[in-house]
Design a protein around this motif. Structure first.
Motif, PDB file in Angstrom:
ATOM      1  N   ILE A  80       0.842  -1.203   0.000  1.00 57.63           N
ATOM      2  CA  ILE A  80       0.000   0.000   0.000  1.00 57.63           C
ATOM      3  C   ILE A  80       0.874   1.249   0.000  1.00 57.63           C
ATOM      4  N   SER A  81       2.027   1.194   0.648  1.00 55.25           N
ATOM      5  CA  SER A  81       2.945   2.337   0.630  1.00 55.25           C
ATOM      6  C   SER A  81       3.469   2.591  -0.775  1.00 55.25           C
ATOM      7  N   ILE A  84       0.666   4.178  -2.759  1.00 54.39           N
ATOM      8  CA  ILE A  84       0.492   5.588  -2.389  1.00 54.39           C
ATOM      9  C   ILE A  84       1.630   6.433  -2.958  1.00 54.39           C
ATOM     10  N   THR A  87       0.916   6.967  -6.570  1.00 51.13           N
ATOM     11  CA  THR A  87      -0.204   7.893  -6.705  1.00 51.13           C
ATOM     12  C   THR A  87       0.239   9.329  -6.444  1.00 51.13           C
ATOM     13  N   MET A  88       1.025   9.533  -5.428  1.00 56.22           N
ATOM     14  CA  MET A  88       1.526  10.882  -5.133  1.00 56.22           C
ATOM     15  C   MET A  88       2.436  11.382  -6.252  1.00 56.22           C
TER      16      MET A  88
END
Length: 125
Positions: A80-81, A84, A87-88
């Motif tokens: 998940i990191s 993310i 995505t960032m």
């Protein structure tokens, strides 16, 4: 499921072929550059997450089969990191489409379904 290696290999190949097509689309079709680049970024991250999950599943099965008392995890926090982070990256840099990046994150996992069906039919013949 006794051996996951053929499915992992099939998903990896299909994903790389799709990424190659997206990069070709990025080079040839200028109007959709943000979408193809975002989808490529998402698929690279999705493939990394897919392969990392396969690695962790193998480790968990080895721990269970050896009957050791070690703690194990499936690496959810790491995966998940990474999602993310990608995505960032897509949000910060305007050359990537956020929707395409998010879609690309899930495509390698979804490719496992037809790959599993194809490999199960192929093994029965």
């Amino acid at each position: 499921m006794d051996n996951m290696t053929p499915m992992i290999t099939a998903v990896t190949r299909w994903t790389l072929v799709i990424i190659a097509g997206l990069i070709m689309g990025w080079a040839l079709h200028h109007e959709t550059r943000a979408v193809t680049l975002g989808m490529s970024l998402g698929m690279v991250a999705g493939l990394a997450n897919f392969r990392f999950l396969a690695f962790k599943v193998r480790k968990v099965t080895e721990v269970i089969a050896s009957n050791e008392g070690r703690a194990f995890s499936l690496g959810f926090a790491t995966r998940i990191s990474f999602a993310i982070l990608v995505t960032m990256f897509s949000v910060k840099i305007e050359h990537f489409s956020l929707a395409a990046t998010l879609t690309g994150l899930f495509l390698p996992q979804l490719l496992a379904i037809p790959a599993g069906i194809y490999l199960s039919i192929k093994n029965k013949l």
